[in-house]
Design a protein around this motif. Sequence first.
Motif, short mmCIF file in Angstrom:
data_model
loop_
_atom_site.label_atom_id
_atom_site.label_comp_id
_atom_site.label_asym_id
_atom_site.label_seq_id
_atom_site.Cartn_x
_atom_site.Cartn_y
_atom_site.Cartn_z
N PRO A 155 0.83 -1.21 0.00
CA PRO A 155 0.00 0.00 0.00
C PRO A 155 0.86 1.26 0.00
O PRO A 155 2.00 1.25 0.49
CB PRO A 155 -0.81 -0.13 1.30
CG PRO A 155 0.06 -0.95 2.18
CD PRO A 155 0.79 -1.92 1.29
N ARG A 156 0.31 2.32 -0.53
CA ARG A 156 1.03 3.60 -0.56
C ARG A 156 1.26 4.09 0.86
O ARG A 156 0.34 4.13 1.68
CB ARG A 156 0.21 4.64 -1.34
CG ARG A 156 0.89 6.00 -1.49
CD ARG A 156 0.03 6.95 -2.29
NE ARG A 156 0.72 8.20 -2.56
CZ ARG A 156 0.67 9.26 -1.76
NH1 ARG A 156 -0.04 9.22 -0.65
NH2 ARG A 156 1.32 10.38 -2.08
N LEU A 176 -4.33 2.20 5.18
CA LEU A 176 -5.08 3.11 4.32
C LEU A 176 -6.47 3.37 4.89
O LEU A 176 -7.04 2.52 5.57
CB LEU A 176 -5.22 2.50 2.92
CG LEU A 176 -3.91 2.22 2.15
CD1 LEU A 176 -4.22 1.43 0.89
CD2 LEU A 176 -3.20 3.52 1.81
N SER A 177 -7.00 4.53 4.59
CA SER A 177 -8.38 4.82 4.97
C SER A 177 -9.30 4.00 4.06
O SER A 177 -8.87 3.46 3.04
CB SER A 177 -8.68 6.31 4.81
OG SER A 177 -8.60 6.68 3.43
N GLN A 180 -9.35 5.34 0.50
CA GLN A 180 -8.08 5.10 -0.20
C GLN A 180 -7.91 3.63 -0.56
O GLN A 180 -7.37 3.29 -1.61
CB GLN A 180 -6.91 5.55 0.67
CG GLN A 180 -6.81 7.06 0.85
CD GLN A 180 -5.72 7.43 1.83
OE1 GLN A 180 -5.42 6.69 2.77
NE2 GLN A 180 -5.12 8.60 1.63
N ALA A 181 -8.36 2.75 0.33
CA ALA A 181 -8.20 1.32 0.11
C ALA A 181 -8.98 0.82 -1.10
O ALA A 181 -8.67 -0.24 -1.66
CB ALA A 181 -8.64 0.55 1.36
N SER A 186 -3.74 3.48 -4.87
CA SER A 186 -3.19 3.43 -3.51
C SER A 186 -2.27 2.24 -3.30
O SER A 186 -1.79 2.01 -2.19
CB SER A 186 -4.33 3.37 -2.48
OG SER A 186 -5.12 4.54 -2.53
N TYR A 187 -2.02 1.48 -4.38
CA TYR A 187 -1.17 0.30 -4.26
C TYR A 187 -0.06 0.34 -5.30
O TYR A 187 -0.26 0.78 -6.43
CB TYR A 187 -2.01 -0.98 -4.44
CG TYR A 187 -3.12 -1.09 -3.43
CD1 TYR A 187 -2.90 -1.68 -2.18
CD2 TYR A 187 -4.39 -0.60 -3.72
CE1 TYR A 187 -3.93 -1.76 -1.25
CE2 TYR A 187 -5.42 -0.68 -2.79
CZ TYR A 187 -5.18 -1.27 -1.55
OH TYR A 187 -6.19 -1.35 -0.64
#
Length: 247
Positions: A155-156, A176-177, A180-181, A186-187
Amino acid sequence: MDAESLLLSLELASGSGQGLSPDRRASLLTSLMLVKRDYRYDRVLFWGRILGLVADYYIAQGLSEDQLAPRKTLYSLNCMEWSLLPPATDEMMVQTSVVKGRFTGDPSHEYEHTELQKVNDGEKVFEEEVVVQIKEETRLVSIIDQIDKAVSVIPRGALFKTPFGPVHVNRTFEGLSLSQAKKLSSYFHFREPVELKNKTLLEKADLDPSLDFLDSLEHDIPKAEIHRGSIQGNWQDPALPWPAAMT
């Protein structure tokens, strides 16, 4: 799966219906800690399990302080004794691409492949059938490398890049939120970037160099269909290496 949180990670992954017995879990937890100490790795990841006909391969990877430095890959047949695999090469990839079907579970097993090779006899050139032997250990190296390059994902924000170049674990990362997930952006692929190097300066303008230094999954196009079969922890068919790697 990080070796330090292995038991919790295995519990979360067992929802797929595949898991490890209590004795295997205990052996893994102890032996991976010893691998980390003896090889002086900064982190050790349990990569997954590749099912074989007579035995299964348990795969682990050791990381140095620079998380993007070449990873060392080890395998075990009993979750206690580990053997270091050599780095993958282009020659290995070409050589093992002709091998299909299940792994046997015997690293010394040799597959036989017949291919045509050109032979020069004076001014004449003709083709001759040659039997090529390919060790299963070589195939194991090749498959693991293909899977890592294709779908080893983080994940970022889990890693950050220092101004001096090395990449470290972000100790403040808490996940992640929910919003975002749900985004592929985000990945990132957990390997050296390929596509990022081809982006223009304008495309890189909005990127954070400390966090966005890897290739995003946002524009990925799958290259193979999903099949169930013989690889657990990362994928399901050694002939179609396209899993979601656990890191």
